[in-house]
Design a protein around this motif. Sequence first.
Motif, PDB file in Angstrom:
ATOM      1  N   MET A 290       5.213  13.994   7.774  1.00 39.54           N
ATOM      2  CA  MET A 290       3.867  13.948   7.247  1.00 39.54           C
ATOM      3  C   MET A 290       3.863  14.194   5.736  1.00 39.54           C
ATOM      4  SD  MET A 290       2.105  12.895   9.717  1.00 39.54           S
ATOM      5  CE  MET A 290       0.625  12.845   8.745  1.00 39.54           C
ATOM      6  N   THR A 291       4.825  14.979   5.264  1.00 41.19           N
ATOM      7  CA  THR A 291       4.915  15.220   3.820  1.00 41.19           C
ATOM      8  C   THR A 291       5.153  13.910   3.081  1.00 41.19           C
ATOM      9  OG1 THR A 291       5.766  17.445   4.206  1.00 41.19           O
ATOM     10  CG2 THR A 291       6.138  16.497   2.020  1.00 41.19           C
ATOM     11  N   ILE A 292       6.050  13.095   3.609  1.00 48.71           N
ATOM     12  CA  ILE A 292       6.327  11.804   2.980  1.00 48.71           C
ATOM     13  C   ILE A 292       5.078  10.929   3.005  1.00 48.71           C
ATOM     14  CG2 ILE A 292       7.577   9.622   3.306  1.00 48.71           C
ATOM     15  CD1 ILE A 292      10.061  11.328   3.923  1.00 48.71           C
ATOM     16  N   PHE A 293       4.370  10.924   4.099  1.00 44.70           N
ATOM     17  CA  PHE A 293       3.142  10.140   4.190  1.00 44.70           C
ATOM     18  C   PHE A 293       2.148  10.582   3.116  1.00 44.70           C
ATOM     19  CE2 PHE A 293      -1.185   9.590   5.818  1.00 44.70           C
ATOM     20  CZ  PHE A 293      -1.215   8.217   5.937  1.00 44.70           C
ATOM     21  N   GLU A 294       1.953  11.887   3.006  1.00 44.95           N
ATOM     22  CA  GLU A 294       0.994  12.405   2.019  1.00 44.95           C
ATOM     23  C   GLU A 294       1.431  12.085   0.590  1.00 44.95           C
ATOM     24  OE1 GLU A 294      -2.040  13.579   2.562  1.00 44.95           O
ATOM     25  OE2 GLU A 294      -1.717  13.322   4.713  1.00 44.95           O
ATOM     26  N   LEU A 295       2.702  12.300   0.294  1.00 41.13           N
ATOM     27  CA  LEU A 295       3.196  12.000  -1.056  1.00 41.13           C
ATOM     28  C   LEU A 295       3.092  10.509  -1.380  1.00 41.13           C
ATOM     29  CD1 LEU A 295       6.360  14.280  -1.258  1.00 41.13           C
ATOM     30  CD2 LEU A 295       4.240  14.541  -2.566  1.00 41.13           C
ATOM     31  N   SER A 296       3.368   9.681  -0.401  1.00 43.34           N
ATOM     32  CA  SER A 296       3.386   8.238  -0.644  1.00 43.34           C
ATOM     33  C   SER A 296       1.981   7.664  -0.849  1.00 43.34           C
ATOM     34  CB  SER A 296       4.116   7.506   0.478  1.00 43.34           C
ATOM     35  OG  SER A 296       3.406   7.608   1.698  1.00 43.34           O
ATOM     36  N   LYS A 297       0.954   8.413  -0.505  1.00 38.91           N
ATOM     37  CA  LYS A 297      -0.416   7.966  -0.776  1.00 38.91           C
ATOM     38  C   LYS A 297      -0.647   7.806  -2.279  1.00 38.91           C
ATOM     39  CE  LYS A 297      -2.873  10.002   3.156  1.00 38.91           C
ATOM     40  NZ  LYS A 297      -3.888  11.015   3.531  1.00 38.91           N
ATOM     41  N   GLN A 298       0.152   8.506  -3.072  1.00 38.83           N
ATOM     42  CA  GLN A 298      -0.011   8.462  -4.519  1.00 38.83           C
ATOM     43  C   GLN A 298       0.901   7.448  -5.209  1.00 38.83           C
ATOM     44  OE1 GLN A 298       0.062  12.523  -6.049  1.00 38.83           O
ATOM     45  NE2 GLN A 298      -0.752  13.232  -4.101  1.00 38.83           N
ATOM     46  N   PHE A 299       1.707   6.727  -4.432  1.00 40.07           N
ATOM     47  CA  PHE A 299       2.553   5.695  -5.023  1.00 40.07           C
ATOM     48  C   PHE A 299       1.649   4.579  -5.568  1.00 40.07           C
ATOM     49  CE2 PHE A 299       6.596   6.391  -2.201  1.00 40.07           C
ATOM     50  CZ  PHE A 299       6.694   7.686  -2.660  1.00 40.07           C
ATOM     51  N   PRO A 300       2.115   3.861  -6.571  1.00 34.69           N
ATOM     52  CA  PRO A 300       1.308   2.768  -7.134  1.00 34.69           C
ATOM     53  C   PRO A 300       0.981   1.690  -6.089  1.00 34.69           C
ATOM     54  CG  PRO A 300       3.219   3.222  -8.517  1.00 34.69           C
ATOM     55  CD  PRO A 300       3.398   4.010  -7.261  1.00 34.69           C
ATOM     56  N   VAL A 301      -0.145   1.033  -6.289  1.00 36.02           N
ATOM     57  CA  VAL A 301      -0.589  -0.011  -5.368  1.00 36.02           C
ATOM     58  C   VAL A 301       0.457  -1.118  -5.230  1.00 36.02           C
ATOM     59  CG1 VAL A 301      -2.360  -1.784  -4.991  1.00 36.02           C
ATOM     60  CG2 VAL A 301      -3.014   0.474  -5.805  1.00 36.02           C
ATOM     61  N   GLU A 302       1.146  -1.443  -6.320  1.00 37.16           N
ATOM     62  CA  GLU A 302       2.138  -2.523  -6.252  1.00 37.16           C
ATOM     63  C   GLU A 302       3.332  -2.183  -5.358  1.00 37.16           C
ATOM     64  OE1 GLU A 302       3.051  -0.410 -10.250  1.00 37.16           O
ATOM     65  OE2 GLU A 302       1.248  -1.052  -9.199  1.00 37.16           O
ATOM     66  N   GLU A 303       3.473  -0.912  -4.986  1.00 46.53           N
ATOM     67  CA  GLU A 303       4.551  -0.500  -4.079  1.00 46.53           C
ATOM     68  C   GLU A 303       4.125  -0.524  -2.609  1.00 46.53           C
ATOM     69  OE1 GLU A 303       7.574  -0.201  -4.709  1.00 46.53           O
ATOM     70  OE2 GLU A 303       7.843   0.557  -6.732  1.00 46.53           O
ATOM     71  N   ARG A 304       2.866  -0.857  -2.349  1.00 46.37           N
ATOM     72  CA  ARG A 304       2.333  -0.777  -0.984  1.00 46.37           C
ATOM     73  C   ARG A 304       3.202  -1.504   0.038  1.00 46.37           C
ATOM     74  NH1 ARG A 304      -3.271  -2.037  -1.231  1.00 46.37           N
ATOM     75  NH2 ARG A 304      -3.545   0.185  -1.507  1.00 46.37           N
ATOM     76  N   TYR A 305       3.646  -2.711  -0.282  1.00 49.21           N
ATOM     77  CA  TYR A 305       4.390  -3.503   0.690  1.00 49.21           C
ATOM     78  C   TYR A 305       5.903  -3.404   0.522  1.00 49.21           C
ATOM     79  CZ  TYR A 305      -0.240  -5.194   1.591  1.00 49.21           C
ATOM     80  OH  TYR A 305      -1.574  -5.253   1.897  1.00 49.21           O
TER      81      TYR A 305
ATOM     82  N   ARG B 133       7.969   3.911   7.144  1.00 51.64           N
ATOM     83  CA  ARG B 133       8.554   3.370   8.368  1.00 51.64           C
ATOM     84  C   ARG B 133       9.831   4.119   8.758  1.00 51.64           C
ATOM     85  NH1 ARG B 133      12.719   1.285   9.460  1.00 51.64           N
ATOM     86  NH2 ARG B 133      13.262   0.918   7.303  1.00 51.64           N
ATOM     87  N   SER B 134      10.729   4.305   7.788  1.00 48.32           N
ATOM     88  CA  SER B 134      12.007   4.940   8.121  1.00 48.32           C
ATOM     89  C   SER B 134      11.816   6.406   8.511  1.00 48.32           C
ATOM     90  CB  SER B 134      13.016   4.800   6.981  1.00 48.32           C
ATOM     91  OG  SER B 134      12.594   5.476   5.819  1.00 48.32           O
ATOM     92  N   SER B 135      10.924   7.115   7.821  1.00 52.55           N
ATOM     93  CA  SER B 135      10.726   8.536   8.160  1.00 52.55           C
ATOM     94  C   SER B 135      10.095   8.678   9.535  1.00 52.55           C
ATOM     95  CB  SER B 135       9.893   9.251   7.090  1.00 52.55           C
ATOM     96  OG  SER B 135       8.586   8.727   7.017  1.00 52.55           O
ATOM     97  N   ARG B 136       9.159   7.803   9.876  1.00 52.47           N
ATOM     98  CA  ARG B 136       8.548   7.842  11.211  1.00 52.47           C
ATOM     99  C   ARG B 136       9.538   7.434  12.288  1.00 52.47           C
ATOM    100  NH1 ARG B 136       2.977   4.836   9.444  1.00 52.47           N
ATOM    101  NH2 ARG B 136       1.928   6.677   8.615  1.00 52.47           N
ATOM    102  N   SER B 137      10.402   6.506  11.936  1.00 49.21           N
ATOM    103  CA  SER B 137      11.376   6.001  12.899  1.00 49.21           C
ATOM    104  C   SER B 137      12.361   7.081  13.336  1.00 49.21           C
ATOM    105  CB  SER B 137      12.110   4.801  12.307  1.00 49.21           C
ATOM    106  OG  SER B 137      12.913   4.196  13.269  1.00 49.21           O
ATOM    107  N   VAL B 138      12.662   8.027  12.458  1.00 45.80           N
ATOM    108  CA  VAL B 138      13.546   9.138  12.840  1.00 45.80           C
ATOM    109  C   VAL B 138      12.936   9.856  14.042  1.00 45.80           C
ATOM    110  CG1 VAL B 138      14.576  11.334  12.132  1.00 45.80           C
ATOM    111  CG2 VAL B 138      14.439   9.448  10.502  1.00 45.80           C
TER     112      VAL B 138
END
Length: 107
Positions: A1-16, A24-29
Motif C-alpha cells: 500500500m505504501t507503493i500505491f500511495e507514493l505512486s499517486k504522486q508520480f507524473p501523469v506521463e508515467e501512468r502507463y 502491478r509487481s508489488s501487488r503480484s508479490v
Amino acid sequence: MTIFELSKQFPVEERYSLTDQIRRSSRSVCANFAEAWRKRRYQASFIAKLNDCESEAAETQVWLKFAVKCQYISVEEGRDLYSTYNQVLSGLVKMINHPESWLMGNN
C-alpha cells in the motif's frame, strides 16, 4: 500500500509505464504468495508460486530504483522500501530452499 500511495504522486506521463508497473509487481508479490499458500499440498506448485513471488519482488526493487533516479520518491523512501523487499526476498528464498516445513501434511 505504501507503493500505491507514493505512486499517486508520480507524473501523469508515467501512468502507463512506471506507475502501472510498480503497482502491478508489488501487488503480484502478495497475490502470488496467496496462491502459493493455497498450493502447499503440492511441493512443486508451492515452490513455483514462491518463485513467481521472488521474481515480482525483485522487479519491484528495479522499479523503486527508477523511481528514485527519476526523483519521484526520495532516496530515503527508496532505501526503506528496497530494504523491506530485501527482507521479503530473504523469507521467500528460505521457504523455497526449505519448503518441507510449510507444506500441508508434513508438520
